[in-house]
Scaffold this motif. Structure first.
Motif, PDB file in Angstrom:
ATOM      1  N   ALA A 126      15.298 -37.521   0.403  1.00  0.00           N
ATOM      2  CA  ALA A 126      14.740 -38.776  -0.106  1.00  0.00           C
ATOM      3  C   ALA A 126      15.021 -38.921  -1.597  1.00  0.00           C
ATOM      4  O   ALA A 126      15.091 -37.935  -2.331  1.00  0.00           O
ATOM      5  CB  ALA A 126      13.240 -38.812   0.152  1.00  0.00           C
ATOM      6  N   ASN A 127      15.191 -40.177  -2.042  1.00  0.00           N
ATOM      7  CA  ASN A 127      15.268 -40.413  -3.482  1.00  0.00           C
ATOM      8  C   ASN A 127      14.043 -41.171  -3.995  1.00  0.00           C
ATOM      9  O   ASN A 127      13.989 -41.581  -5.135  1.00  0.00           O
ATOM     10  CB  ASN A 127      16.561 -41.148  -3.853  1.00  0.00           C
ATOM     11  CG  ASN A 127      16.727 -42.435  -3.072  1.00  0.00           C
ATOM     12  OD1 ASN A 127      15.779 -42.898  -2.425  1.00  0.00           O
ATOM     13  ND2 ASN A 127      17.906 -43.001  -3.116  1.00  0.00           N
ATOM     14  N   MET A 128      13.095 -41.364  -3.098  1.00  0.00           N
ATOM     15  CA  MET A 128      11.839 -41.990  -3.521  1.00  0.00           C
ATOM     16  C   MET A 128      10.691 -41.294  -2.811  1.00  0.00           C
ATOM     17  O   MET A 128      10.748 -41.075  -1.607  1.00  0.00           O
ATOM     18  CB  MET A 128      11.838 -43.472  -3.170  1.00  0.00           C
ATOM     19  CG  MET A 128      10.659 -44.212  -3.757  1.00  0.00           C
ATOM     20  SD  MET A 128      10.670 -45.964  -3.307  1.00  0.00           S
ATOM     21  CE  MET A 128      11.947 -46.606  -4.386  1.00  0.00           C
ATOM     22  N   LEU A 129       9.671 -40.910  -3.598  1.00  0.00           N
ATOM     23  CA  LEU A 129       8.483 -40.284  -3.027  1.00  0.00           C
ATOM     24  C   LEU A 129       7.332 -41.275  -3.170  1.00  0.00           C
ATOM     25  O   LEU A 129       6.886 -41.552  -4.283  1.00  0.00           O
ATOM     26  CB  LEU A 129       8.176 -38.965  -3.754  1.00  0.00           C
ATOM     27  CG  LEU A 129       6.835 -38.287  -3.423  1.00  0.00           C
ATOM     28  CD1 LEU A 129       6.668 -38.038  -1.929  1.00  0.00           C
ATOM     29  CD2 LEU A 129       6.713 -36.958  -4.186  1.00  0.00           C
ATOM     30  N   ALA A 130       6.925 -41.822  -2.041  1.00  0.00           N
ATOM     31  CA  ALA A 130       5.851 -42.810  -2.082  1.00  0.00           C
ATOM     32  C   ALA A 130       4.515 -42.120  -1.926  1.00  0.00           C
ATOM     33  O   ALA A 130       4.410 -41.075  -1.288  1.00  0.00           O
ATOM     34  CB  ALA A 130       6.032 -43.828  -0.954  1.00  0.00           C
ATOM     35  N   THR A 131       3.483 -42.722  -2.541  1.00  0.00           N
ATOM     36  CA  THR A 131       2.135 -42.259  -2.285  1.00  0.00           C
ATOM     37  C   THR A 131       1.205 -43.452  -2.369  1.00  0.00           C
ATOM     38  O   THR A 131       1.656 -44.588  -2.597  1.00  0.00           O
ATOM     39  CB  THR A 131       1.720 -41.112  -3.224  1.00  0.00           C
ATOM     40  OG1 THR A 131       0.465 -40.607  -2.778  1.00  0.00           O
ATOM     41  CG2 THR A 131       1.642 -41.566  -4.665  1.00  0.00           C
ATOM     42  N   ALA A 132      -0.068 -43.224  -2.159  1.00  0.00           N
ATOM     43  CA  ALA A 132      -1.008 -44.347  -2.105  1.00  0.00           C
ATOM     44  C   ALA A 132      -2.286 -43.983  -2.833  1.00  0.00           C
ATOM     45  O   ALA A 132      -3.374 -44.358  -2.410  1.00  0.00           O
ATOM     46  CB  ALA A 132      -1.287 -44.732  -0.656  1.00  0.00           C
ATOM     47  N   CYS A 133      -2.149 -43.219  -3.922  1.00  0.00           N
ATOM     48  CA  CYS A 133      -3.319 -42.724  -4.645  1.00  0.00           C
ATOM     49  C   CYS A 133      -2.925 -42.542  -6.104  1.00  0.00           C
ATOM     50  O   CYS A 133      -1.876 -41.968  -6.388  1.00  0.00           O
ATOM     51  CB  CYS A 133      -3.744 -41.385  -4.048  1.00  0.00           C
ATOM     52  SG  CYS A 133      -4.972 -40.497  -5.029  1.00  0.00           S
ATOM     53  N   PRO A 134      -3.759 -43.027  -7.039  1.00  0.00           N
ATOM     54  CA  PRO A 134      -3.388 -42.865  -8.456  1.00  0.00           C
ATOM     55  C   PRO A 134      -3.306 -41.401  -8.893  1.00  0.00           C
ATOM     56  O   PRO A 134      -2.458 -41.050  -9.728  1.00  0.00           O
ATOM     57  CB  PRO A 134      -4.493 -43.611  -9.200  1.00  0.00           C
ATOM     58  CG  PRO A 134      -5.603 -43.784  -8.233  1.00  0.00           C
ATOM     59  CD  PRO A 134      -4.994 -43.809  -6.876  1.00  0.00           C
ATOM     60  N   PHE A 135      -4.173 -40.542  -8.335  1.00  0.00           N
ATOM     61  CA  PHE A 135      -4.117 -39.122  -8.711  1.00  0.00           C
ATOM     62  C   PHE A 135      -2.795 -38.507  -8.247  1.00  0.00           C
ATOM     63  O   PHE A 135      -2.123 -37.797  -8.994  1.00  0.00           O
ATOM     64  CB  PHE A 135      -5.288 -38.341  -8.098  1.00  0.00           C
ATOM     65  CG  PHE A 135      -6.646 -38.718  -8.637  1.00  0.00           C
ATOM     66  CD1 PHE A 135      -6.776 -39.412  -9.841  1.00  0.00           C
ATOM     67  CD2 PHE A 135      -7.801 -38.358  -7.961  1.00  0.00           C
ATOM     68  CE1 PHE A 135      -8.028 -39.748 -10.341  1.00  0.00           C
ATOM     69  CE2 PHE A 135      -9.057 -38.686  -8.460  1.00  0.00           C
ATOM     70  CZ  PHE A 135      -9.174 -39.390  -9.642  1.00  0.00           C
ATOM     71  N   CYS A 136      -2.443 -38.745  -6.981  1.00  0.00           N
ATOM     72  CA  CYS A 136      -1.179 -38.220  -6.459  1.00  0.00           C
ATOM     73  C   CYS A 136      -0.018 -38.735  -7.305  1.00  0.00           C
ATOM     74  O   CYS A 136       0.891 -37.990  -7.658  1.00  0.00           O
ATOM     75  CB  CYS A 136      -0.947 -38.674  -5.014  1.00  0.00           C
ATOM     76  SG  CYS A 136      -2.051 -37.943  -3.791  1.00  0.00           S
ATOM     77  N   PHE A 137      -0.063 -40.032  -7.630  1.00  0.00           N
ATOM     78  CA  PHE A 137       1.033 -40.620  -8.408  1.00  0.00           C
ATOM     79  C   PHE A 137       1.196 -39.878  -9.735  1.00  0.00           C
ATOM     80  O   PHE A 137       2.297 -39.511 -10.127  1.00  0.00           O
ATOM     81  CB  PHE A 137       0.773 -42.111  -8.660  1.00  0.00           C
ATOM     82  CG  PHE A 137       1.831 -42.761  -9.491  1.00  0.00           C
ATOM     83  CD1 PHE A 137       2.942 -43.356  -8.890  1.00  0.00           C
ATOM     84  CD2 PHE A 137       1.754 -42.761 -10.890  1.00  0.00           C
ATOM     85  CE1 PHE A 137       3.950 -43.936  -9.667  1.00  0.00           C
ATOM     86  CE2 PHE A 137       2.747 -43.332 -11.659  1.00  0.00           C
ATOM     87  CZ  PHE A 137       3.852 -43.923 -11.055  1.00  0.00           C
ATOM     88  N   LEU A 138       0.090 -39.633 -10.417  1.00  0.00           N
ATOM     89  CA  LEU A 138       0.162 -39.007 -11.740  1.00  0.00           C
ATOM     90  C   LEU A 138       0.603 -37.547 -11.657  1.00  0.00           C
ATOM     91  O   LEU A 138       1.479 -37.110 -12.407  1.00  0.00           O
ATOM     92  CB  LEU A 138      -1.201 -39.117 -12.436  1.00  0.00           C
ATOM     93  CG  LEU A 138      -1.591 -40.561 -12.826  1.00  0.00           C
ATOM     94  CD1 LEU A 138      -3.057 -40.626 -13.260  1.00  0.00           C
ATOM     95  CD2 LEU A 138      -0.677 -41.087 -13.941  1.00  0.00           C
TER      96      LEU A 138
END
Lengths: 569, 372
Positions: free
Chosen positions: B332-344
């Motif tokens: 993958a060249n993009m890692l999606a998430t759905a949480c601000p903590f995970c994103f940071l």
């Protein structure tokens, strides 16, 4: 003639005496109308307890007896026999339940004693109105139905057939053999299942008394002990072929399902081809299986094998709270087989407890460890992939360290669960289930193969997880219990049945529609209802439903019940 | 000295069979001394327990894997939070937590920023204040409200909701922290204050439905407020619903191979695995591929349970770094998430591991907004 009543109050050790003042209850009973003797004793059901009753009947000329003790489910038959032994009619007897309905559920001694007294007074008020009933017997259809063609059903069928009775063996699949036919060998003797099944099958097919119905299901069971009618559907093509079988007793041996490990997603079953169930391992190791018995996974011999115990069992997250009783030994057996095929492989079994309680089981567990199977203590938390290996993650609780173990074959030791169709089986036969979902025996120790339905017995894993040894023992117990009515040729039927007062009956037919046993029918000539006393169970539904109070149940007439209630008011 | 017997009763620890499934499943047990099973055993044995010598209690991310795996229904994570609570009560609050906790009380956020700046993220969006008659409240996590790196997410959500014709409002400057992390740090008094105050505010504004930007706010509103007046959705549920109802359509192509990090508070704790994936798969051009460890076997980013403000006892090993490696392995060249903590945490890990040119961390909201 006035009744002469004896009242016998049981302490049940401390079960009753702890919260009920039994001496005071006895003094109270003494004051009730028609009571000529009242006694209390530690265990009324014991021999000395029973002789207190028989002695009084003989010496004081009692006509009716009340025992205040446990539930009638426990000891009604015991005390009916007691009074009969002393020459009383067994139906001139009443129980007051001061244990389950009083001492066990109340802690206030004063109030509990008061309630016990009222229950006793109520029973005394009723008992004097009871009339002697005739004990009745009906002839038994001397044939049996066995439902399920696994080892339990086959063994039960053979035992009953060997005793000289006809047996209908009904199996839903196209072949007999059940779960055992899916296994390769058995613990702890390593006997091949084929060697176990072949002689059984041979005898069954050769037996003149056994009629095998494959591809068949019991859709309906009518009647009662001694005279059942089973409606069996055979599904050969699309249409079912229906047959009605008359039998005197039934053995239910429908087996168990296996836990589907897809419900434990952390273990990777269904995701990785080299995570397999213990049932799949049996096929893999079988010379007649797809690999010819070579232990190969994805074309390779595994060098690191991990067996995981307790998959789906003892686990709140799956709802199966019980131990499945076989998986520890299956794991040991499979590790032994793996070692036999792969002398150099690293074999590890992960466990939380090892339960090897059967004959020869612990010795087998000792042998497997000597064969360099490593037991490490910890439930597996997760299986995932790293490069081309599986990683099994768990805490080795003995070294208190989380561990990642590499593996190229993971075997999940799946537990046993109730078959998904257990509800249909239970409904067809009228059998209750226990909290774990399996079929319920009446008493785990005293009546382990009997069910709530007289004449219907359980055997094997439909009643709870067990190994082949225990299954066959239970099958033979069920067979011998089923043989009792068949051998006797007659069974006692309920004497406290319903009867119709012709002068009051308007012929409305409500009782016919209400009765769950089909006992009442309208006489086409007189237009009035008549009860077939052989079918009647004395449940009282008709009596409650009859708008003209024409139908009455012996021992539960309105007068008897109202007197009983009046005392409580 | 702590009362171990009281904790045994409070958390039902007698049910434990010491199988180790909690510790084996614990994502931080691989890097620190935290051993949930052993903690339970120490309570059961009633041995002397020197609380402040157990620094590893602060390593727990409250991902809840221990509790979910336990075959006997024991929630070791609740014991850990209970022990943290006693620690906090003793007054010896870990240094880096003091600011966030004080600010949450005084300013309504743990980022130690001013209450009156809470709505800066929404500049120019002209958002409606929540009032009776507006069905849905958009609730912004403190991180999304204040941290510029994750402020684009609520802006994207506003855009998406408007595109789907959803009528919604916000609490404006009345919005404050949900208390999820405060509770997990063990500051139960502050949590109860926030809970009661927020419930009052929801009632006053006539809130019936809440959409949250963070799985943490979603989880606490759903399970820990004990309130029945409102329904709550995480935005992935809302968007998935709008897509399947045909109200939200993606038209622009997203040329990316996308994998997805299941936030623990969304996936493991609430079983929401399908909705985020269905949103990604609904975008034209997206090639979706799951990591080996996904869904129930997903791995924590180490952002929960107060760990946004605590380094823990081992900062040499970071699970987020491992997670980037696992994402890269999928191609993958993009890692999606759905949480601000995970994103940071994951964005930091991309930089720390030097993979800025290989993979980009995106919140599903950002990707969805691009695809609109």
């Amino acid at each position: 003639m006035k009744p002469r009543i004896g009242v016998y109050i049981c302490h049940c050790g401390l079960n009753i005496a702890n919260s009920v003042d039994v001496a005071s209850a006895r003094e109270f009973a003494q004051t009730l109308d028609h009571v000529v003797s009242a006694r209390n004793y530690t265990y009324m059901c014991s021999d000395p307890g029973q002789s207190l009753i028989t002695q009084d009947i003989r010496e004081l000329g009692l006509t009716h007896v009340v025992v205040a003790s446990c539930s009638p489910r426990m000891h009604e038959l015991t005390f009916r026999a007691t009074v009969q032994k002393a020459g009383l009619n067994p139906y001139c007897f009443e129980m007051a339940n001061i244990r389950e309905q009083c001492s066990w559920v109340h802690s206030d001694r004063v109030l509990a004693t008061q309630k016990a007294k009222e229950l006793i007074a109520s029973a005394v008020a009723k008992v004097g109105l009871l009339v002697p009933l005739e004990e009745r017997q009906v002839a038994v259809t001397q044939a049996a139905l066995v439902v399920g063609g696994g080892v339990a059903g086959m063994q039960a069928a053979l035992d009953i057939a060997d005793a000289g009775f006809q047996v209908h063996l009904v199996e839903k699949d196209s072949q007999l053999g059940g779960r055992v036919s899916q296994l390769y060998s058995t613990f702890p003797t390593m006997e091949r299942t084929a060697d176990l099944l072949a002689p059984m099958l041979q005898r069954i097919h050769a037996h003149a008394n056994i009629h095998v119905h494959t591809d068949s299901r019991v859709e309906k069971l009518d009647g009662f002990v001694g005279n059942f009618t089973a409606t069996v559907h055979q599904y050969l093509d699309r249409a079912a072929q229906v047959s009605e079988l008359s039998v005197g007793a039934v053995v239910v041996a429908t087996g168990a399902a296996t836990f589907d490990p897809i419900e434990k997603p952390e273990l990777g079953f269904g995701t990785y081809p080299n995570v397999i169930s213990s049932l799949q391992f049996e096929q893999l190791i079988n010379p007649e299986g797809p690999t010819g018995g070579r232990l190969v996974v994805e074309g390779k011999e595994p060098q690191e094998i991990v067996f995981i115990q307790c998959v789906g069992s003892r686990d709140k997250t799956t709802g199966n709270l019980y131990c499945s009783r076989v998986c520890c030994m299956v794991a040991a057996k499979q590790a032994h087989l793996a070692r036999e095929r792969l002398p150099d492989a690293k074999i590890t079994t992960l466990y939380a407890d090892v339960r090897t309680f059967g004959k020869g089981h612990e010795e087998f567990y000792d042998r497997v460890r000597k064969e360099r199977v490593r037991y490490r203590r910890g439930y597996v938390s997760e299986v995932y992939r790293q490069a081309d290996k599986l990683m099994v993650r768990f805490e080795d609780t003995l070294i208190q360290q989380p561990v990642e173990l590499t593996a190229d074959l993971v075997v999940l030791e799946i537990g046993l669960t109730p078959r998904p169709e257990t509800n249909e089986i239970a409904n067809t036969m009228g059998l209750p289930r226990s909290g774990d979902g399996f079929l319920l025996e009446i008493h785990p120790k005293l009546r382990p193969v009997e069910t709530a339905v007289d004449g219907v017995f359980v055997a094997g894993t439909c009643q709870g997880p067990k190994d082949i040894v225990d299954t066959l023992a239970q099958a033979r117990a069920a067979a011998s219990s089923a043989l009792a009515p068949l051998c006797r040729g007659q069974v006692k039927v309920e004497s406290a049945t319903a009867y119709v007062n012709d002068e009051l009956c308007a012929g409305c037919g409500i009782c016919v529609a209400t009765c769950p046993y089909g006992a009442p029918a309208l006489n086409p000539r007189t237009g009035r209802a008549k009860v077939n006393a052989v079918l009647c169970k004395g449940c009282g539904s008709c009596q409650a439903a009859c708008p003209s109070k024409a139908i009455r149940v012996m021992q539960f007439t309105s007068r008897q019940v109202l007197e009983q209630i009046a005392v409580l008011a | 000295m702590i009362d171990t017997q009281a904790l045994v009763e409070q958390f039902g620890l007698n049910a434990c069979i010491q199988c180790g499934k909690c510790t084996g499943g614990c994502p931080v047990s691989r890097k620190t001394d935290l051993n949930p099973r052993l903690l339970v055993y120490q309570m059961l044995r009633g041995e002397e327990f020197e609380l402040t010598a157990r620094e590893e209690l602060w390593d727990c991310t409250t991902c809840y894997t221990c509790g979910l795996r336990c075959p006997k229904g024991v929630k070791a994570v609740d014991l850990i939070v209970g022990l943290r609570g006693q620690w906090i009560e003793s007054g010896k609050i870990p240094t880096t937590l003091r600011g966030p906790l004080t600010a949450t009380l005084n300013q309504g956020n743990p980022l130690v920023l001013a209450r009156e700046d809470r709505t800066l993220w929404a500049d120019g969006l002209d958002l409606k204040p929540m009032a009776n008659g507006i069905g849905t409240l958009l609730f912004t996590c403190c991180e999304n409200a204040y941290d510029p790196r994750v402020q684009p997410m609520p802006r994207a959500l506003v855009n998406l909701l408007r595109a789907a014709g959803v009528d919604f409002g916000t609490l404006g400057l009345d919005e404050q922290c949900c208390g999820s992390e405060v509770r997990r740090i063990g500051e139960s008094g502050l949590f109860e204050y926030l809970r009661d105050d927020n419930i009052e505010k929801f009632k006053a504004a006539g809130v019936q439905n809440i959409v949250t930007t963070s799985p943490h706010c979603y989880n606490v509103y759903k399970h820990e407020y004990g309130a029945t007046e409102y329904q709550v959705e995480h935005y992935t549920q809302t968007l998935a619903r709008l897509i399947s109802a045909g109200k939200l359509k993606f038209t622009k192509k997203v040329e990316a191979t996308v994998t997805y990090q299941d936030p623990c508070f969304l996936g493991k704790q609430n079983g929401i695995y399908e909705e985020p994936r269905s949103i990604l798969k609904a975008m034209p051009g997206v090639k979706f591929i799951d990591m080996d460890r996904s869904r129930e076997r997903s791995m924590c980013c180490e952002g929960g349970g107060g760990r946004m403000w605590l380094e823990g006892t081992n900062n040499k090993v970071r699970l987020a770094n491992d997670r980037i490696q696992q994402a890269l392995e999928t191609g993958a060249n993009m890692l999606a998430t759905a949480c601000p903590f995970c994103f940071l945490t994951l964005s930091d890990a991309v930089i720390a591991t030097g993979h800025e040119n290989d993979i980009k961390v995106m919140d599903i909201l950002q990707i969805a907004n691009q695809a609109l």
